[in-house]
Design an enzyme around this catalytic site. Structure first.
Site, PDB file in Angstrom:
ATOM      1  N   ILE A   1       3.354 -34.877  -6.906  1.00  0.00           N
ATOM      2  CA  ILE A   1       2.933 -35.200  -8.254  1.00  0.00           C
ATOM      3  C   ILE A   1       1.463 -34.817  -8.412  1.00  0.00           C
ATOM      4  O   ILE A   1       0.637 -35.155  -7.567  1.00  0.00           O
ATOM      5  CB  ILE A   1       3.088 -36.711  -8.528  1.00  0.00           C
ATOM      6  CG1 ILE A   1       4.511 -37.149  -8.220  1.00  0.00           C
ATOM      7  CG2 ILE A   1       2.713 -37.028  -9.959  1.00  0.00           C
ATOM      8  CD1 ILE A   1       4.640 -38.628  -8.020  1.00  0.00           C
ATOM      9  N   CYS A   2       1.182 -34.136  -9.484  1.00  0.00           N
ATOM     10  CA  CYS A   2      -0.205 -33.792  -9.794  1.00  0.00           C
ATOM     11  C   CYS A   2      -0.693 -34.791 -10.836  1.00  0.00           C
ATOM     12  O   CYS A   2      -0.397 -34.659 -12.012  1.00  0.00           O
ATOM     13  CB  CYS A   2      -0.260 -32.369 -10.322  1.00  0.00           C
ATOM     14  SG  CYS A   2      -1.859 -31.889 -10.924  1.00  0.00           S
TER      15      CYS A   2
END
Lengths: 520, 154
Positions: B92-93
């Site tokens: 996840i960014c």
């Protein structure tokens, strides 16, 4: 080691121990035998107030070598008796604040926690963990309001030594003094100079207990300090103990089975109790009683019966559930086969496509095209409502409905085909009858025609005979005179025809008669 | 010790009460927890789906951010949500999970809620740019990746 008061002031214990030791306390222990004697060492006088103790805390740590090893309690690790107000909880450690500080943005954190958080950040980028407002740790920290500190101080905590046996519970502000001064379970350094292991404060006077010994009863090897602990003494399975009922001495190992099955003094109920015998007495008396008690005699039999009843009941339960389901299914099938239940006369079902049928059967008009309705999906609730999932119908009612529909349609079709066959029979019968009649008529007509033909024949032949007879006479009479063409038209015509008729008469008649026959 | 104490407290809280759409799946130790999240509104991209999150805590939690990734599970079906900031390997960014964006006041619950809202506000059915390449060649742990947080839209 009995303690004279629930929370003994330290000097009480020391004095009692000093007297029991019956000797001068060894100098390296530095235990004051009488507070009044040894005021020099800074020991508090009889039961001082916590505040006073707190004030004299730092000098007291110096006064004994042994106590210097004591670790002050870590507030973060304390166990709270009740849940703390969430407003007093540090968002970093999720515990009630410990020495809280206030940031300029009015967010509070434990000093330690916020320092931890800032350690991970770059020096010039330190900010409030909650709102990210820039903070200068050197200047911007301020103390929290006094009331917050008071509320924190008043939180009730358990002694950090709870696990080792201390049952002290009090306000958090006092925990430091308790652990450092009063708690008997606080670990201190062993009195022996060459041993660095910790020992509980209460066992301090016993000298070094850190030698491995083996339990004299079960031969488990353990440290002497653990052997002394009461809990270990009550654990050792080979240690002899006394039965609390008959006072016979036996190993702890055997105590439970003894009390359960053997001990003559333990109070047990008569074995007929399940049938209703109310006798409860010591085992020895009960045994006597059971010899005469009819209920005790019957007890095994009853127990057997009881077990059987229980088994049957356990089996009954799923069965009754199953019956319920089956009954539901049956009701459904019935209601679909005979849609209008009180109206069996309407069976076989009326043609659902025929709009007249509802008029033909007035009761059916209440439920038009009854067999096309969904089957009543309301399965009556199964008695065991506790288990609703099992009460579901075992089949899909939709599919079932379609099948029923199909069945009734098939009935319908066979009925129609029957009617067709009947109709066909009737029609062919009518046609045959009609045919018969027509045939007879034709015969009649034929006969009539034949009769007429005969008559005609007869008339014709009569006429011909008559004509031939007259012609024979006239031809002989006219033969010589009639050679000229100037005769009258009719006269010549009639004469020529007559002549031709005379010549061909026998042949023509024959052919004429046959032709007539064909025409008719 | 710090992390243990704090995680124990969080676990007690999670077992007591959780926001809607968030469930604790497994927290056998204080190192790795599994959570399930669901998007509660009817965003068609995530409707009727549940996603499995894996939290990995370091000994320095909560000073250091936990590692949070989506993990795919076959049964029960737990896919990786389609989102322009979520790679198909589950990474996840999100700035909150990176070193700079993390704050020790965050916790497991707040991370889950943030991810829920990150999903629910998304309207694009797509993976991040260069997803194939990243998934193929990335060997770093999520927290060592220097994401550029350029997109404030979602």
């Amino acid at each position: 080691m009995s303690t004279p008061s629930p929370i003994p002031p330290p000097n009480d214990r020391r004095s009692s121990r000093a007297s029991s030791n019956a000797g001068p306390p060894s100098s390296n222990l530095n235990v004051p035998s009488e507070p009044s004697d040894l005021l020099v060492v800074g020991g508090p006088p009889s039961s001082p107030s916590p505040l006073a103790l707190r004030a004299s805390n730092s000098p007291s740590s110096k006064r004994r070598k042994s106590r210097a090893a004591k670790v002050p309690p870590d507030v973060h690790m304390l166990e709270y008796v009740s849940a703390c107000d969430s407003n007093l909880v540090c968002l970093i450690c999720h515990s009630p604040f410990d020495r809280p500080v206030k940031l300029p943005c009015e967010h509070y954190f434990c000093r330690e926690c916020v320092d931890h958080a800032w350690d991970a950040q770059q020096e010039d980028l330190r900010s409030c963990p909650t709102c990210r407002t820039k903070v200068d740790p050197q200047k911007d920290l301020s103390p929290v309001p006094r009331i917050i500190e008071t509320m924190l101080d008043e939180l009730v905590v358990k002694c950090p030594n709870t696990k080792t046996g201390c049952d002290w519970v009090d306000q958090r502000v006092n925990v430091h003094d308790h652990v450092m001064l009063y708690c008997e379970y606080t670990l201190v350094e062993c009195p022996s100079t060459d041993c660095r292991l910790p020992i509980s404060q209460k066992d301090f006077h016993k000298g070094c207990l850190h030698s491995t010994v083996s339990c004299e009863h079960c031969h488990a090897s353990l440290m002497k300090k653990d052997l002394e602990v009461g809990s270990v003494m009550s654990i050792c399975p080979n240690r002899s103990t006394n039965c609390p009922h008959c006072f016979i001495e036996l190993l702890r190992l055997d105590l439970k089975p003894h009390v359960k099955d053997v001990c003559p003094m333990v109070s047990i109920p008569c074995s007929g109790a399940i049938v209703g015998c109310k006798v409860t007495a010591e085992r020895i008396e009960v045994e006597e009683h059971e010899k005469t008690c009819p209920m005790a005699t019957m007890a095994p039999f009853f127990r057997e019966q009881q077990a059987r009843v229980e088994r049957s009941e356990a089996r009954l339960d799923p069965l009754s559930r199953k019956i319920g389901i089956l009954e539901d299914g049956l009701t459904n099938i019935t209601s679909m086969l005979y849609p209008a239940n009180g109206n069996d006369s309407s069976f076989p079902v009326t043609n659902p496509l025929d709009p007249n049928s509802s008029e033909a059967f007035p009761p059916a008009s209440l439920m038009p095209t009854p067999d096309f309705r969904l089957p009543p999906a309301s399965f009556p609730p199964v008695p065991q409502s506790s288990d609703t999932t099992q009460a579901q119908p075992p089949f899909d009612s939709q599919v079932h409905h379609l099948l029923t529909l199909h069945e009734s349609l098939r009935d319908e079709v066979s009925r129609v085909s029957n009617a067709l066959t009947e109709l066909e029979g009737r029609t062919s019968m009518t046609i045959m009858n009609e045919n018969q009649r027509v045939k007879e008529d034709m015969l009649h007509t034929n006969a009539a025609i034949n009769g007429m033909r005969m008559q005609l024949h007869w008339l014709m032949s009569a006429t011909l005979q008559q004509r031939s007879a007259s012609a024979a006479g006239s031809s002989t009479a006219r033969a010589g005179s009639s050679t000229g063409p100037s005769a009258s038209g009719s006269g010549t015509q009639g004469a020529s025809s007559r002549a031709s008729a005379t010549f061909r008469a026998p042949i023509r008649r024959l052919s004429d008669s046959t032709r007539q026959d064909v025409k008719l | 010790m710090f992390a243990t104490k704090r995680l124990q407290k969080e676990l007690i809280k999670l077992n007591e009460k959780l926001p809607p759409g968030i469930t604790l799946v497994k927290a056998d130790d204080l190192k790795e927890w599994l959570m399930d999240i669901q998007v509660m509104d009817d965003n068609p991209i995530y409707k009727d789906e549940t996603y499995r999150l894996k939290f990995t805590f370091s000994g320095n939690y909560p000073i250091e951010a936990p590692e949070v990734v989506f993990t795919p599970v076959q049964t029960p079906s737990r896919p990786i949500p389609l989102h322009p900031h979520i790679y198909s390997n589950g990474i996840i960014c999100l700035d909150m999970l990176a070193r700079e964006g993390w704050s020790p006041v965050h916790n497991v619950e707040s991370v889950c809620v943030s991810l829920q809202s990150m999903l629910t506000s998304n309207t694009k059915r797509e993976r991040p740019e260069g997803d194939d390449k990243f998934v193929k060649y990335n060997t770093r742990r999520p927290k060592d990746i220097n994401f550029v947080f350029h997109d404030n839209g979602v």
